[in-house]
Design a protein around this motif. Structure first.
Motif, PDB file in Angstrom:
ATOM      1  N   TYR A   1       0.685  -1.069   0.054  1.00  0.00           N
ATOM      2  CA  TYR A   1       0.099  -0.032   0.060  1.00  0.00           C
ATOM      3  C   TYR A   1       0.747   1.140   0.042  1.00  0.00           C
ATOM      4  CZ  TYR A   1      -4.357  -2.576   0.821  1.00  0.00           C
ATOM      5  OH  TYR A   1      -5.567  -3.191   0.823  1.00  0.00           O
TER       6      TYR A   1
ATOM      7  N   LYS B   1      -2.430   6.799  -0.452  1.00  0.00           N
ATOM      8  CA  LYS B   1      -3.690   6.886  -0.249  1.00  0.00           C
ATOM      9  C   LYS B   1      -4.223   5.896   0.583  1.00  0.00           C
ATOM     10  CE  LYS B   1      -7.643   6.678  -3.280  1.00  0.00           C
ATOM     11  NZ  LYS B   1      -8.366   6.799  -4.784  1.00  0.00           N
ATOM     12  N   GLU B   2      -3.978   4.532   0.300  1.00  0.00           N
ATOM     13  CA  GLU B   2      -4.484   3.332   1.048  1.00  0.00           C
ATOM     14  C   GLU B   2      -4.113   3.624   2.457  1.00  0.00           C
ATOM     15  OE1 GLU B   2      -3.638   1.588  -3.191  1.00  0.00           O
ATOM     16  OE2 GLU B   2      -2.714   2.763  -1.485  1.00  0.00           O
ATOM     17  N   THR B   3      -2.779   3.906   2.825  1.00  0.00           N
ATOM     18  CA  THR B   3      -2.214   3.978   4.206  1.00  0.00           C
ATOM     19  C   THR B   3      -3.017   5.210   4.834  1.00  0.00           C
ATOM     20  OG1 THR B   3      -0.220   3.196   3.175  1.00  0.00           O
ATOM     21  CG2 THR B   3      -0.409   4.223   5.454  1.00  0.00           C
TER      22      THR B   3
ATOM     23  N   ILE C   1      -6.419   4.226   5.608  1.00  0.00           N
ATOM     24  CA  ILE C   1      -6.595   3.024   6.980  1.00  0.00           C
ATOM     25  C   ILE C   1      -6.405   3.774   8.463  1.00  0.00           C
ATOM     26  CG2 ILE C   1      -5.466   1.289   7.948  1.00  0.00           C
ATOM     27  CD1 ILE C   1      -5.295   0.075   4.839  1.00  0.00           C
TER      28      ILE C   1
ATOM     29  N   TYR D   1      -7.608  -4.844   7.343  1.00  0.00           N
ATOM     30  CA  TYR D   1      -8.548  -4.313   6.216  1.00  0.00           C
ATOM     31  C   TYR D   1      -8.458  -5.547   4.963  1.00  0.00           C
ATOM     32  CZ  TYR D   1      -9.253   0.259   8.193  1.00  0.00           C
ATOM     33  OH  TYR D   1     -10.047   1.004   9.063  1.00  0.00           O
TER      34      TYR D   1
ATOM     35  N   SER E   1      -7.790  -6.638   1.500  1.00  0.00           N
ATOM     36  CA  SER E   1      -7.183  -6.213   0.363  1.00  0.00           C
ATOM     37  C   SER E   1      -8.249  -6.168  -0.770  1.00  0.00           C
ATOM     38  CB  SER E   1      -6.014  -6.875   0.217  1.00  0.00           C
ATOM     39  OG  SER E   1      -6.225  -8.295  -0.009  1.00  0.00           O
TER      40      SER E   1
ATOM     41  N   SER F   1     -12.007  -1.874  -4.859  1.00  0.00           N
ATOM     42  CA  SER F   1     -11.077  -1.081  -4.901  1.00  0.00           C
ATOM     43  C   SER F   1     -11.113  -0.161  -3.241  1.00  0.00           C
ATOM     44  CB  SER F   1     -11.134   0.298  -5.808  1.00  0.00           C
ATOM     45  OG  SER F   1     -12.505   0.938  -5.835  1.00  0.00           O
ATOM     46  N   VAL F   2     -12.118  -0.439  -2.512  1.00  0.00           N
ATOM     47  CA  VAL F   2     -12.215   0.251  -1.272  1.00  0.00           C
ATOM     48  C   VAL F   2     -12.001  -0.713  -0.233  1.00  0.00           C
ATOM     49  CG1 VAL F   2     -13.850   1.253   0.224  1.00  0.00           C
ATOM     50  CG2 VAL F   2     -13.964   1.619  -2.199  1.00  0.00           C
ATOM     51  N   PRO F   3     -10.825  -0.783   0.788  1.00  0.00           N
ATOM     52  CA  PRO F   3     -10.749  -2.061   1.781  1.00  0.00           C
ATOM     53  C   PRO F   3     -11.725  -1.565   2.801  1.00  0.00           C
ATOM     54  CG  PRO F   3      -8.980  -0.053   2.052  1.00  0.00           C
ATOM     55  CD  PRO F   3      -9.828   0.215   0.594  1.00  0.00           C
TER      56      PRO F   3
ATOM     57  N   ASN G   1      -4.245  -8.770  -5.814  1.00  0.00           N
ATOM     58  CA  ASN G   1      -3.854  -8.334  -4.368  1.00  0.00           C
ATOM     59  C   ASN G   1      -3.221  -9.241  -3.465  1.00  0.00           C
ATOM     60  OD1 ASN G   1      -5.287 -10.323  -3.212  1.00  0.00           O
ATOM     61  ND2 ASN G   1      -7.317  -9.515  -3.202  1.00  0.00           N
TER      62      ASN G   1
END
Length: 530
Positions: free
Chosen positions: A97, A100-102, A105, A183, A185, A189-191, A498
């Protein structure tokens, strides 16, 4: 949930207590092997205590979230178990990640601490955290593994040295406390943040130990990311329940995996399809003695039947498919008592006290003592559960007369061509056996007349090329219905997956939407019609 306790399924065990118990009875037994180094049970338990007491002294306590995005390193084990030891919530984040993802979360989890490597695969993690830190206002402490001292971050080794090896205050804890926030994976696209307690995690591992007949003498090999549910369960928790040894591999290389299995006499592996495929197709496989390997349980992604058959024959061990998710880690599986045909062509039978049923639309629904407690975003729960409390998996399945489950596709993985429902998995299983195809995914491609057409996304074997007409001829020879034949072809160097090995089909559908012309062939490099 009370009935799980009344029936003895939830035993009230705390996940990290197993480590301490074995550190007392077998202190010099090797617990972890990582990057050529080993840690005994005494070493590991003392380091967990040190980190736990150091975090506690810095104000981390019951219910606080400790996030970590670490590779398959012993430090990940220490962080996870130390967090639980002080009643905090462990929140693994997959190292692939990025900002953006980090940031998403860390914000949603309200993380108080994050632990990252200085560098892994050439990526600067502290720089990423510094970039997103202004948007993650609850984050107080950034701990860096392998870093030099600076003003913004805490060195992992320095933090360990702040703590005590024995007699730490563990605080009020209960086996029903949230222990893990993980979360998904996912294939979207949304965890989604999945919540597990000590009880749900403990039951899952106890059921797996019983199902595969595991003992202290088994050596666990863990190539799957420890930031994923497979890695957390079987790389960070199960070995210490057994009092056995876990061998970690941080960067996947099949030849390195074979060398570690041989060197340490590894006997138990749980990993996704690409790992099994990689070992089976490693050119130097015959150079290694992997006769110690007893169980290779394959799950987390679609597993072609021919892969199970070939691996069973070549590896001379029990190879089986299994089915689970972050929400319900191991719902089904097969073991040595099951026939090869069942192990190859189904995803197994209910494992432990799992309950399975099919919804009206053929969707598999599950419930049982290892079922997660819900999502961190409670608004997601209404769609995830039926009115009577069963988890809707989103997977379509068949259950045969013997109770064996076969996953036939995702609810969103059905291609509707001219009003006819077509299973992508059925076509994939056929194409996986084509001698020119290394990897395969089948997705829908939009069409103004038929609504959707079948699009094959193919990774050719090295040095091979393949055309749409060749694929059609191959499938025609398999005598499948004409409407199932692919009408579009995309050639890629590798499928986007993923960390659990599942193909990210939303990415492939987006690629297919870029060109909706019937009969086209799109290559990964030129992206030009041919």
């Amino acid at each position: 949930m009370r009935h799980h306790i009344d029936e003895g399924l939830w035993a009230g065990n705390l996940v990290d207590d197993y480590l301490t118990a074995h550190a007392t009875t077998s202190p010099e037994h090797v617990a972890v092997i990582d990057r050529g180094r080993s840690w005994t049970y005494r070493n590991l338990d003392q380091n967990v205590n040190r980190l736990a007491s150091a975090l506690s002294a810095r104000g981390v306590g019951h219910g606080d979230v400790v996030s970590w995005m670490l590779p398959n390193w012993v430090e990940a084990i220490v962080v996870h178990l130390a967090s639980l030891r002080i009643g905090a919530v462990s929140n693994p984040i997959i190292p692939i990640y990025r900002s953006k993802e980090t940031a998403f979360i860390l914000r949603q989890a309200v993380s108080k601490v994050v632990v990252v490597p200085q560098k892994f695969r050439g990526f600067d993690y502290p720089a990423m955290i510094d970039e997103i830190w202004p948007d993650v206002r609850d984050l107080e402490i950034v701990v860096v593994v392998g870093a030099r001292a600076d003003n913004n971050h805490v060195r992992f080794d320095d933090l360990i040295n702040e703590g005590r090896a024995q007699d730490i205050a563990r605080g009020p804890r209960d086996a029903n406390d949230i222990a893990l926030l993980l979360y998904t994976s996912g294939t979207t696209s949304v965890p989604k943040g999945v919540l597990h307690s000590h009880n749900t995690l403990d039951y899952e591992n106890r059921s797996v130990i019983d199902f595969f007949g595991l003992s202290t003498s088994d050596v666990v090999f863990m190539p799957s990311p420890v930031g994923h549910i497979i890695g957390v369960l079987y790389g960070i928790q199960l070995p210490f329940m057994l009092g056995s040894t876990v061998v970690l591999l941080d960067i996947w290389r099949p030849e390195r995996a074979l060398a570690l299995i041989q060197q340490h006499a590894c006997s138990f592996v749980v990993a996704a399809t690409p790992f099994l495929y990689g070992i089976l197709h490693e050119p130097t496989l015959s150079d290694y003695d992997i006769s110690s390997l007893r169980v290779f349980a394959c799950g987390g992604a679609d597993v072609p039947p021919e892969l199970i058959k070939a691996a069973t024959s070549t590896l001379h061990c029990m190879v089986s498919r299994g089915y689970g998710s972050t929400e319900y880690p191991t719902a089904t599986g097969s073991n040595e008592s099951d026939a090869l045909t069942k192990r190859a062509h189904t995803d197994g039978r209910a494992l432990g006290n799992a309950d399975l049923r099919l919804g009206p639309d053929g969707e598999l629904q599950v419930r049982g003592p290892e079922l997660f407690l819900g999502y961190l975003d409670a608004a997601l729960n209404d769609d995830a559960f039926s009115a009577d409390g069963w988890f809707r998996t989103g997977d379509l399945a068949r259950i045969d007369a013997d109770g064996f489950v076969e996953i036939v596709g995702r609810k969103k993985d059905i291609i509707i061509r001219g009003g006819e429902n077509i299973s992508a998995k059925e076509i994939e299983d056929h194409l996986f056996e084509h001698p020119k195809i290394s990897d395969i995914a089948v997705v829908s491609s939009p069409d103004p007349v038929l609504v959707e057409r079948v699009c094959a996304v193919v990774v050719p074997e090295p040095g091979e090329s393949i055309t749409l007409s060749e694929i059609v001829v191959w499938l025609t020879g398999r005598q499948i219905a004409r409407q199932k034949l692919p009408e579009r072809l995309i050639l890629l160097d590798a499928l986007p997956r993923n960390p659990s090995g599942k193909v990210q089909k939303f990415t492939l559908r987006a690629l297919a939407r870029e060109n909706t012309q019937s009969g086209y062939q799109l290559t990964a490099t030129s992206r030009s019609e041919q």
